[in-house]
Write an enzyme that holds these catalytic residues in place. Structure first.
Site, mmCIF file in Angstrom:
data_model
loop_
_atom_site.group_PDB
_atom_site.id
_atom_site.type_symbol
_atom_site.label_atom_id
_atom_site.label_comp_id
_atom_site.label_asym_id
_atom_site.label_seq_id
_atom_site.Cartn_x
_atom_site.Cartn_y
_atom_site.Cartn_z
ATOM 1 N N GLY A 238 0.828 -1.207 0.000
ATOM 2 C CA GLY A 238 0.000 0.000 0.000
ATOM 3 C C GLY A 238 0.859 1.252 0.000
ATOM 4 C CG PHE A 239 4.256 1.163 -0.355
ATOM 5 C CD1 PHE A 239 5.126 0.567 0.551
ATOM 6 C CD2 PHE A 239 3.915 0.469 -1.502
ATOM 7 C CE1 PHE A 239 5.655 -0.697 0.303
ATOM 8 C CE2 PHE A 239 4.440 -0.793 -1.758
ATOM 9 C CZ PHE A 239 5.314 -1.371 -0.856
ATOM 10 C CB ILE A 629 12.911 -5.360 17.737
ATOM 11 C CG1 ILE A 629 13.717 -4.106 17.392
ATOM 12 C CG2 ILE A 629 12.641 -6.186 16.488
ATOM 13 C CD1 ILE A 629 13.027 -3.147 16.453
ATOM 14 C CG ASN A 631 8.985 -11.187 13.916
ATOM 15 O OD1 ASN A 631 10.142 -11.457 13.577
ATOM 16 N ND2 ASN A 631 7.951 -11.936 13.594
ATOM 17 N N PRO A 632 12.277 -9.434 15.123
ATOM 18 C CG PRO A 632 14.132 -10.005 16.416
ATOM 19 C CD PRO A 632 12.655 -10.257 16.282
ATOM 20 C CE LYS A 633 12.420 -15.100 8.480
ATOM 21 N NZ LYS A 633 12.172 -16.551 8.555
ATOM 22 C CB THR A 634 8.303 -8.960 10.401
ATOM 23 O OG1 THR A 634 8.201 -8.751 11.811
ATOM 24 C CG2 THR A 634 7.744 -10.320 10.053
ATOM 25 N N GLY A 704 6.952 1.038 16.352
ATOM 26 C CA GLY A 704 6.584 0.853 14.937
ATOM 27 C C GLY A 704 7.756 1.181 14.028
ATOM 28 C CD GLU A 707 4.558 5.864 7.500
ATOM 29 O OE1 GLU A 707 4.201 6.841 6.849
ATOM 30 O OE2 GLU A 707 3.949 5.464 8.504
#
Lengths: 740, 284
Positions: A238-239, A629, A631-634, A704, A707
């Site tokens: 979406g961005f 953080i 979830n470090p992966k996402t 979060g 962005e």
């Protein structure tokens, strides 16, 4: 105690996506669906004088041709973001005969098949009274005006005496910076399937905001909000272009009403270039004044952006300049021009992203004038408090970001002078820039449902546009419930669920996860109360607060967990099919006390081929302070995507308009270049990973990460290009013809 | 946008003979190979209605065959086929490089070398390689077979010497030894990009002097061009600064780049010149 939060857990939605089973908006199988094609204006300014539809109406399979002359009455919605009514543009579709920009919807065809609809669309003959369009910012400068506010922020502010400080400054820098119109270009184009059942409407959408879509479409159609159901379980990127509500969602609804059957409207890539927003062109003028030791004494950041003739959207480039660095004298001004181009909309870090291109490029130029390392210049000007709001930061580890990234990058080996590093024939440059984005939080609600089989549903009307919300929601519940993450289902993207904010402003993690934690705690509390009612059990005659529910088992306080019952056994033995916990959380008085802001730094290496002036971003190290953080992966993936999007912004992306008729010359992915895998090389994403102690009252502390990752990338690349070549490009994108 | 298929007629002949007959009987009929250009035109509403003759299944137009004098590449050979052909990798590496640089996997699986030539885009990536290898085209029609040097094939923007009813059937590459090859494509990004400039060069040295040389460029003229003047300046010379400068001057006089969406004339001219210098410097 489970530790799902903080674990690198793969996406829960990954499997259905890579096996093609995740239904995106246009994929939902709807019996009897008819197909719509939207016709766009070929002029950018003027009036429709006639629409000849009879050929189209008589074409095979055509069910309806709708335009301003026969459309049902539509109503302008409130246009108030805070109350979840935010159309992309204030004007409603088919409102009148006026054309404001090229690509504006002027008619819609509905037919049995997509091919028939597309064929009939070619048979509609539209006559226009054409007026000269105003396309370019420079041509419209005479009519530039000062918009007052944008999303509650003043757009013209001043503290101290910037002019006086500049005239007395030991070192000054002044330059203009420009960024072009850019388009989001998500993989999945917008689409809408409308299904009426009596006076109730279901819309299958790809939206970053199911609540906003419901209320905005309801007001536009003039029906009650509760009559509309928005379904958007998966979003193919979406961005920002799927945040506000755009006319296609209304078009599918009125078309379906007219033909009395479901209608699908799937936008093409070409449509997407005028159908759901873009980032405005920006023209920024920055003046900096500093002492010899690098201390900033003045910042003047002046911006001109475009908005449309049907809405006011302002790319607030300068607002970050009010607080990113310590400086006593700061002036920020934004002017807007109204042009015959579709309406701009938020695009990943609106304001911050192009604004930092100007500020962080200017700071780099100042560093050379001071003969100072650009990191040192930023540390010298570190803002210990937010000097615009005068609030202390809730938490800030920007210096740690500089240190972590610089060490990992081996910045200390950098030669200060430009054109001094080479790899064989190739020019090498190292540049850096600061990243920043606010730590926004909104009220959000969630439910956590424990089922009789011991599995758990985590439920909220939030959205996952690819960032990982499906997974992080489950992680929170896994920890609180003590249930394995594999046994947790995430349910989102549906307006019937507990209300949640827009998936924008990087606010989802901070807004939704605390609500889920509360809901999970509530579910466990209800489970304990249920256990306390059980006759002939380990809990007989115990008050519920003398019972523990954790790790999947319910047991008397102080006893061994094995002496109690599994969650599911409590439900079975009390004949309960499920219990449901509810959570509703939101920001509070902490917002009055602290400034919430995320920070980061990008360090970039570029290699420039001197023969052809192409830039390769060969190495990037980025470090971010975004609180905890989850979830470090996402989170790392968000970092990769921000950096790669920044590479596109720096080197490639540029929407080109024909100034004669306002048409878009690059409305396809061949002519609008975005990076491919071969353009992305070594990217290392680091996190400080220190919880923000004040953003929520639940001890989560995550701000979060969506962005901030793109902010600062383009200036870091431009600064590296200067370091490599001695050429300062202040006009994005840095294409080879500008550099040679 | 166009999807009206009214007036479009795609016929699939069973043999090359039948295909040539169909093309001869309808002068407006157009051959259809991999479709990677024509389908884009159809989607954009720019494809002329009429009869299309589907060549895709014609085995006569496929395959790579070797003889002592040449290697012949069927017109329907796809980019993927080219990438997988050992003989091309050994003897005509520029062609393989060009195939690798063209589009993505889907395009490489469908797009054909004959189609790339006949589409006649000035930005096409395989024609410069074919020019430096002295490719000869075999053209077929019901009137028979003729062979033409590829250098004489394109005549103006999107114009070529194909007669009505005639198709490209085979591309013949003479075998050669002792040449040093050079290829560079410059695009807006590092893969799947339309060229700003494409340069192919091949040089044969005799001691210190240039025995023979081929130079070809894409995206610097209305069609892909061979820089014959630059070549003749170099032949028989030693490669030194003077010779390189003379070759650059000659090259600049024989290309005619334009400003467009993808680049500027000035950039193209300077890059063409720089790449020529790089090519020659590598050959020293």
């Amino acid at each position: 105690m489970s530790t799902a939060v903080g674990g690198s857990i793969s996406r829960k939605d990954g499997w259905v996506k890579v096996t093609g089973r995740a239904p995106y908006a246009a994929d939902h199988p709807i019996a009897g669906v008819a197909h719509a094609v939207a016709i766009q204006s070929t002029i950018a300014n003027g009036r429709i004088t006639a629409i000849a539809t009879s050929l189209a109406e008589n074409a095979p399979g055509v069910l309806a041709v709708i335009h301003h002359g026969n459309a049902p009455k539509l109503y302008r919605p409130e246009n108030d973001f805070m109350s979840a009514t935010k159309p992309g543009e204030a004007r409603v579709v088919f409102e009148d005969d006026r054309v404001h920009y090229s690509g504006q919807y002027v008619a819609i065809i509905v037919a049995e098949t997509l091919e028939q609809a597309r064929y009939a669309a070619e048979l509609v003959k539209i006559s226009y009274a054409v007026e000269d369009p105003l396309i370019e910012t420079d041509a419209a400068l005479d009519s530039a005006y000062l918009p007052d506010e944008f999303f509650g922020e003043k757009l013209t502010t001043k503290r101290g005496d910037p002019d006086g400080a500049l005239s007395g400054a030991a070192v000054t820098h002044e330059a203009s910076y420009t960024t072009p119109i850019e388009h989001h270009n998500p993989m999945e184009p917008s689409a809408s399937i409308a299904v009426w059942n009596g006076d109730e409407l279901t819309l299958y959408e790809t939206t970053q905001w199911v609540a906003g879509a419901r209320k905005t479409v309801a007001q536009t159609l003039g029906i009650a909000e509760e009559k509309i159901h928005i379904v958007s379980p998966f979003i193919g990127g979406g961005f920002g272009c799927k945040g506000f509500v755009w006319p296609h969602s209304v078009l599918s609804a009125i078309a379906a009403k007219k033909v009395n059957r479901p209608v699908k409207l799937n936008l093409t890539r070409k449509h997407m270039f005028s159908a759901c927003g873009h980032r405005s062109e920006t023209k920024q003028h920055v003046r900096l004044g500093a002492e010899r030791n690098g201390r900033l004494v003045a910042i003047d950041h002046d911006t001109v952006v475009q908005t449309s003739t049907v809405e006011e959207f302002v790319e607030a480039c300068g607002n970050t300049s009010r607080f990113l660095y310590s400086c006593p004298n700061v002036r920020v001004r934004h002017r807007a021009v109204r042009v015959n181009v579709a309406t701009p909309t938020p695009m990943r870090a609106p304001g911050e992203n192009p604004g930092l291109f100007a500020l962080e490029s200017a700071l780099d130029e100042l560093a050379y004038k001071l003969n100072m390392d650009p990191v040192e210049l930023r540390i010298v000007n570190h803002a210990d408090v937010n000097e615009h709001t005068r609030k202390p930061w809730s938490s800030k580890y920007l210096k740690e970001c500089y240190r972590m990234a610089a060490e990992h990058f081996e910045w200390a080996r950098r030669a200060l002078q430009p054109e001094s590093m080479r790899d064989g024939n190739v020019l090498v440059g190292w540049g850096m820039a600061t990243a920043t984005y606010p730590g926004i939080r909104s009220p959000g609600a969630a439910k956590v449902r424990l089922l009789q089989d011991g599995s758990v549903d985590v439920i909220s009307a939030t959205q996952d546009m690819g960032g990982g919300t499906y997974t992080t929601m489950a992680q929170i519940a896994a920890d609180v419930m003590g249930v394995a993450i594999e046994r947790i289902r995430t349910v989102l993207g549906d307006s019937l669920l507990p209300p949640a904010p827009v998936s924008g402003g990087s606010m989802t993690t901070a807004s939704i996860l605390p609500a889920i934690r509360k809901a999970a705690q509530d579910a466990l509390s209800k489970l304990r109360q249920l256990a306390a009612t059980m006759p002939a059990s380990p809990f007989t005659n115990r008050p519920h607060d003398d019972i523990v529910a954790e790790g999947g088992r319910v047991f008397p306080k102080g006893a061994d967990p094995s002496s109690g019952l599994a969650y599911e056994d409590v439900l079975k033995r009390t004949n309960q099919s499920e219990i449901e916990g509810e959570g509703y959380t939101g920001p509070g008085p902490e917002r009055d006390k602290f400034a919430f802001q995320s920070f980061g730094a990008h360090f970039v290496e570029v290699k420039v081929d001197p023969e052809i002036a192409t830039v390769q971003v060969s190495r990037v190290v980025s470090a971010f302070d975004v609180g905890r953080i989850v979830n470090p992966k996402t989170a790392r993936s968000q970092g990769y995507s921000g950096v790669i999007m920044g590479i596109g912004m720096a080197l490639m992306e540029h929407t080109v308009y024909d100034s004669r008729d306002g048409s878009i010359v690059t409305s396809n992915l061949a002519d609008y270049a975005i990076p491919v895998n071969a353009d992305a090389h070594s990217i290392d994403i680091l996190f400080v990973d220190k919880p923000d102690p004040f953003i929520d009252s639940d001890g989560l502390g995550a701000r979060g990460v969506g962005e901030i990752t793109v902010t600062g990338v383009a200036p870091a690349i431009a600064n590296a290009v200067y370091h490599a070549t001695g050429r300062r490009i202040r006009d994005l994108p840095i294409t080879p013809d500008k550099l040679l | 946008m166009s999807t009206s298929l009214d007036g479009f007629d795609l016929v699939t002949p069973a043999s090359l003979e039948e295909a040539l007959g169909l093309l001869a009987s309808d002068p407006a009929a157009r051959p259809f190979a991999g479709g990677t250009d024509l389908m884009v035109q159809l989607e954009a509403g720019r494809l002329r209605a009429g009869r299309y003759v589907n060549l895709w299944d014609l085995a006569e137009l496929r395959g790579i065959t070797e003889s002592p004098e040449s290697v012949a590449v069927g017109a329907l050979t796809t980019y993927t086929d080219i990438r997988n052909a050992d003989v091309l990798a050994r003897e005509y590496p520029l062609l393989v490089r060009a195939a690798e640089e063209t589009g993505g996997t889907a395009t490489q699986n469908r797009g054909t070398i004959g189609g790339n030539i006949a589409n006649a885009s000035p930005a096409a990536d395989t024609p410069p390689a074919l020019l430096v290898y002295d490719a000869e085209l075999e053209l077929r029609s019901t009137a028979g077979t003729r062979r033409v040097p590829y250098t004489a094939f394109h005549t103006a923007y999107k114009q070529m010497i194909l007669a009505p009813g005639e198709i490209i059937s085979r591309i013949r590459l003479p075998r050669r030894t002792g040449w040093l090859d050079y290829y560079r494509k410059v695009g807006p990004r590092r893969a799947q990009a339309i060229s700003k400039v494409c340069f192919a060069g091949s040089i044969a040295m005799s001691g210190d002097t240039v025995a023979d040389v081929r130079i070809a460029l894409g995206s610097v003229a209305p069609f892909v061009v061979r820089a014959v003047q630059a070549e003749s300046v170099l032949r028989g010379k030693s490669i030194n600064d003077e010779a390189i400068a003379a070759a650059e001057r000659a090259l600049r006089s024989e290309v005619a780049p334009i400003d467009d969406l993808r680049s500027t004339a000035e950039y193209r001219l300077r890059v063409a010149s720089n790449l020529l210098r790089e090519f020659l410097s590598h050959s020293q």
